[in-house]
Design an enzyme around this catalytic site. Structure first.
Site, mmCIF file in Angstrom:
data_model
loop_
_atom_site.group_PDB
_atom_site.id
_atom_site.type_symbol
_atom_site.label_atom_id
_atom_site.label_comp_id
_atom_site.label_asym_id
_atom_site.label_seq_id
_atom_site.Cartn_x
_atom_site.Cartn_y
_atom_site.Cartn_z
ATOM 1 N N PRO A 276 29.255 0.452 27.415
ATOM 2 C CA PRO A 276 29.738 1.572 26.588
ATOM 3 C C PRO A 276 30.073 1.176 25.159
ATOM 4 O O PRO A 276 30.563 0.081 24.907
ATOM 5 C CB PRO A 276 31.025 1.976 27.317
ATOM 6 N N ASP A 277 29.810 2.070 24.238
ATOM 7 C CA ASP A 277 30.379 1.935 22.908
ATOM 8 C C ASP A 277 31.890 2.206 23.039
ATOM 9 O O ASP A 277 32.358 2.691 24.081
ATOM 10 C CB ASP A 277 29.714 2.941 21.945
#
Ligand SMILES: *[C@@H]1O[C@H](CO)[C@@H](O)[C@H](O)[C@H]1NC(C)=O
Ligand SMILES: *[C@@H]1O[C@H](CO)[C@@H](O)[C@H](O)[C@H]1NC(C)=O
Ligand SMILES: *[C@@H]1O[C@H](CO)[C@@H](O)[C@H](O)[C@H]1NC(C)=O
Ligand SMILES: *[C@@H]1O[C@H](CO)[C@@H](O)[C@H](O)[C@H]1NC(C)=O
Ligand SMILES: *[C@@H]1O[C@H](CO)[C@@H](O)[C@H](O)[C@H]1NC(C)=O
Ligand SMILES: *[C@@H]1O[C@H](CO)[C@@H](O)[C@H](O)[C@H]1NC(C)=O
Ligand SMILES: *[C@@H]1O[C@H](CO)[C@@H](O)[C@H](O)[C@H]1NC(C)=O
Ligand SMILES: *[C@@H]1O[C@H](CO)[C@@H](O)[C@H](O)[C@H]1NC(C)=O
Ligand SMILES: *[C@@H]1O[C@H](CO)[C@@H](O)[C@H](O)[C@H]1NC(C)=O
Ligand SMILES: *[C@@H]1O[C@H](CO)[C@@H](O)[C@H](O)[C@H]1NC(C)=O
Ligand SMILES: *[C@@H]1O[C@H](CO)[C@@H](O)[C@H](O)[C@H]1NC(C)=O
Ligand SMILES: *[C@@H]1O[C@H](CO)[C@@H](O)[C@H](O)[C@H]1NC(C)=O
Length: 761
Positions: A276-277
């Site tokens: 994930p960012d």
């Protein structure tokens, strides 16, 4: 096509034999969708890595698997946590690394070999520092809006061009022995409202309750514009994907099964891990079942996930799948072969630069786009006198390494701009400015060189100036001039005005032109009938304030070029390198000519569909100032004899692909089906590279933009030389996304191929 700026040469009608049959079995959504173990995807050359990953994971307890997917080391199986680092410009924040150009600069070379050379060298720098995963390359934001702050990091606004570069990037990183973790997946097209209140990367405007925004795009544009480059990335060997911090259809991208399990892991056959960012993960089971494979130990605690396995919120198969995906990329790139140097921290004296400065300079010069050249202004030939203007010509007061910022930067930069900000930040060991390079050249050429490294210093003539450092007539006679921009411009054989545009992660651009810089250019040109403008920009920069000024004789335009920027610019200004860069986006005459601005609402409907950049300009007959693909040379080229032929008719015998699902999608999407060739001659007086471009017009039934790039080749041609340039088109290059069938279809009909001279006249 109504563009006066477009030459169509040798347009040709080619009837394809596309199939009569139109039937397909829509893909089935089952609970095993997206699982590596489901065997729905043929892993091909990932099979060995799969076996090794399976053998490792088989030795782990569930609690160890949870440690693995939250970034921990596992002693019992001798697994050391992988090191992940940004970005496409090399290991960020590291010393003794190369100060690479930005991707948006590199892409304008339109040269596969130059792209590969740079990506490979970048990959080797990660490898040499003991880093296993690069959060790169960066395909998207793609550029639905030219105001997007992060386009500086990405690979241009055309999905085909972007995809070829993205695929070569993942291949080159893989060849260098590191895992490419491409980003951002998907539809994270702007910075404004990307992140909810209090987020690390939130801009001043992102603290609104509507953040993160949701991008909603129809299935056709989703596939044809945004998903397209990820096919190339996966096919190239990408072992990681960073899902975006924003939402799609109202759900966080990192928790959306239709995006990750269905599109990425099934349709594209992606075998690696999804990470994930910042703030991309918010729920334990939403993310795990949504397709995220790597996450936070506070959300994915032992207690939560083990309990989930017991109560059916998470399947054992999915946990195993997550564990597999966290290690398979490591084996795929041979990181287990014992050769990689140990991980070092950012200040360790481990010099990984090799001869990479030569690549930065070569690619920088090759990326520059000559937009205008009149009166034989360029190349320069040992001018007697030269005057440089603008803060962008020389060093910023405190040197090139700016403070890392993920909350936006000003729209311009008060010094020579050669790197981005946020994740686009370059780590500079040094920076050659134009003033430095041109001074050295002047010294050897016998040129008298002056400069004012400021955009406003003495902007007007002495008679109207007060203090402020400008216009003080303190010295006269000899070599001293009154210190104003017009006075320095008067009488110089050549004046060079330097301007830039800055942006980066965390905030979008607020302007596409700059009043102060444009006033400087106009001021120089008012007294200098040979004014050359050099532009280094993060994205589209509108030039119309002065582009038609007859005293502006030449414009050299490019991205942010890295540590050798000044030398690369000098190479082109003096003709040591004949410019061959081509724009990877459209430069409009006016801001209002672009159809998509920054979205300020919680839901961002991509109602323009596929029609961004040149596809929009074509559809609505807007004449751009400089079109996508445009770029001049110091020589001229002549095209003739375009011909096209079907090279594999059996591969075109069905409407839909018939091949099995593999890494990169259905296998036959990649089959070459058509070959187009054209003769190109250098009919000018100097040697040079030509970037030949192939555009395809689909039959109406395919509902496609008027023309689309489907081939390009950069060829070196000596003066008087000619060559046959061949473009190879894959089945996917002639396909459209059939929403009903949920598959790529080749529609029967006439396809028109044209090799354009994008020359603006
Ligand atoms: C589709 O899913 C159903 C169960 O929902 C299953 O019975 C069937 O075999 C699946 N078909 C394919 C082709 O996977
Ligand atoms: C553990 O892995 C390292 C390399 O990561 C290797 O050098 C070492 O020999 C391994 N130890 C064991 C006990 O397998
Ligand atoms: C290990 O892999 C790297 C990266 O692919 C490669 O350069 C190196 O030669 C390999 N070493 C051995 C011993 O095979
Ligand atoms: C924030 O957004 C508003 C419009 O919603 C705009 O007027 C303002 O300039 C923006 N502020 C910053 C700092 O970007
Ligand atoms: C989002 O919704 C649109 C409209 O229903 C649909 O076409 C598209 O496929 C959806 N996107 C994803 C990623 O599910
Ligand atoms: C899970 O438990 C193991 C030991 O049983 C521990 O080492 C690890 O840190 C825990 N992981 C998480 C994510 O809590
Ligand atoms: C440019 O010069 C003006 C005075 O004309 C001054 O106010 C400004 O600070 C200077 N800018 C820089 C970046 O030095
Ligand atoms: C430009 O101005 C110079 C004098 O500064 C003059 O010699 C030259 O002829 C002019 N060139 C053009 C093209 O007007
Ligand atoms: C062009 O430069 C000449 C001086 O060489 C000047 O007289 C003229 O006004 C300039 N033209 C413009 C449009 O600025
Ligand atoms: C987005 O599209 C939906 C569905 O058509 C519509 O209900 C909604 O009002 C639109 N939102 C905006 C901000 O335009
Ligand atoms: C070279 O070819 C171009 C395109 O056909 C043409 O416009 C130009 O006049 C030619 N130049 C020479 C020197 O023949
Ligand atoms: C296939 O058939 C469907 C339903 O008749 C139609 O909507 C679709 O356009 C067809 N696709 C092609 C590529 O002809």
């Amino acid at each position: 096509m109504k563009h006066s700026t477009t030459h169509l040469l040798g347009a040709l009608l080619l009837p394809l034999l596309a199939a009569a049959q139109n039937s397909t079995t829509p893909s089935n959504t089952t609970s095993t969708e997206g699982l590596l173990s489901s065997e729905s995807v043929d892993l091909g050359d990932w099979a060995d890595a799969y076996s090794k990953a399976a053998a490792l994971v088989a030795q782990m307890t569930n609690s160890e698997k949870i440690t693995l997917i939250t970034g921990g080391s596992i002693e019992s199986v001798n697994w050391t946590a992988l090191e992940f680092k940004d970005a496409t410009q090399g290991p960020q924040g590291y010393e003794y690394v190369t100060g690479w150009s930005e991707s948006s600069a590199m892409v304008t070379t339109w040269d596969r070999q130059l792209w590969y050379n740079q990506f490979k060298a970048v990959g080797l720098e990660f490898y040499g520092k003991g880093i296993q995963v690069a959060n790169a390359p960066t395909s998207q934001p793609l550029g639905r809006t030219p105001w997007g702050g992060r386009l500086v990091e990405t690979l241009g606004q055309d999905s085909y061009l972007n995809g070829i570069a993205f695929g070569l990037g993942t291949q080159a990183f893989t060849d260098a022995g590191i895992v490419a973790s491409g980003k951002h997946f998907l539809l994270n097209e702007q910075e404004t409202n990307r992140q909810s209140a209090g987020g690390v990367g939130g801009s001043s405007n992102s603290s609104s309750s509507i953040a993160p925004y949701s991008s909603n795009v129809d299935d056709k544009a989703l596939h044809e514009t945004y998903l397209w480059p990820f096919y190339d990335g996966v096919k190239g060997g990408m072992g990681g994907v960073m899902c975006a911090m924003t939402k799609v259809n109202g759900t966080l991208s990192c928790e959306t099964p239709s995006l990750l399990q269905k599109l990425l892991k099934t349709e594209l056959g992606f075998p690696g891990l999804v990470l994930p960012d910042v703030d991309g993960q918010s729920t334990a089971f939403g993310s795990a079942n949504g397709g995220l494979d790597f996450g936070s130990s506070s959300i994915w605690s032992n207690t939560t996930l083990l309990e989930g396995i017991n109560n059916g919120s998470l399947s054992q198969a999915r946990l195993d799948d997550m564990a597999m995906r966290n290690v398979i990329g490591y084996y795929k790139v041979n990181l287990d072969n014992g050769t990689q140097p140990a991980f070092v921290d950012s200040s360790a004296h481990v010099d990984v630069r090799g001869n990479h400065s030569a690549i930065v300079r070569e690619n920088g010069a090759a990326s520059l786009v000559l937009l205008k050249n009149t009166n034989g202004a360029l190349p320069l030939k040992a001018p007697l006198s030269m005057a440089l203007f603008g803060s962008h010509a020389g060093p910023i007061m405190a040197g090139p390494n700016t403070v890392f910022s993920v909350s936006g930067v000003p729209d311009t930069y008060s010094g020579h701009l050669a790197g981005g900000s946020g994740s686009g930040q370059t780590s500079f060991p040094y920076l050659i400015t134009p003033q430095q390079a041109l001074t050295n050249r002047a010294a050897s050429d016998g040129t008298m060189i002056r400069w004012i490294l400021n955009n406003t210093y003495g902007a007007t003539t002495s008679s109207t100036m007060g203090g402020g450092g400008g216009g003080i007539a303190l010295l006269s006679g000899g070599t001293a001039l009154t210190q104003t921009i017009p006075d320095y411009a008067t009488g110089a054989e050549v004046c060079i005005a330097f301007i830039n545009a800055y942006s980066g992660e965390g905030a979008d651009r607020t302007e596409l032109r700059n009043t102060e810089q444009d006033a400087m250019v106009t001021s120089v040109a008012s007294e200098c009938n040979n004014t050359v403008v050099v532009v280094n920009t993060v994205g589209a920069r509108i030039l119309d304030t002065w582009i038609e000024n007859e005293n502006v004789t030449a414009v050299v335009y490019g991205g942010l070029l890295g540590q050798e920027s000044g030398n690369a610019l000098m190479d082109v200004l003096y003709g040591d390198v004949n410019p061959s860069g081509r724009l990877a986006y459209t430069i409009a005459k006016n801001e209002s000519d672009y159809n998509v601005g920054i979205c300020e609402t919680a839901v961002c409907n991509f109602t323009e569909g596929n029609y961004i950049d040149y596809k929009y300009f074509d559809k609505y007959n807007f004449t751009p100032r400089y079109e996508f693909g445009f770029g001049l040379s110091y020589t001229t080229f002549n095209y003739s004899d375009l011909s096209a032929s079907i090279t594999n008719s059996s591969a075109l015998a069905s409407t839909y692909p018939t091949g099995g699902l593999s890494v990169g999608g259905k296998t036959d999407l990649w089959d070459e089906v058509v070959s187009v060739s054209v003769a190109v001659a250098n009919n000018g007086t100097v040697d040079g590279h030509e970037v030949s471009q192939l555009y395809v017009q689909y039959p109406d039934a395919a509902d496609q933009p008027l023309r689309q790039l489907r081939g390009f080749e950069r060829t070196l041609l000596a003066s008087g030389e000619s060559a046959q340039v061949t473009f190879s088109l894959r089945r996917r290059d002639l396909s459209m996304w059939d929403v009903q069938a949920q598959d790529w279809a080749v529609v029967s009909g006439d396809y028109v191929f044209s090799a354009e001279l994008a020359r603006g006249n």
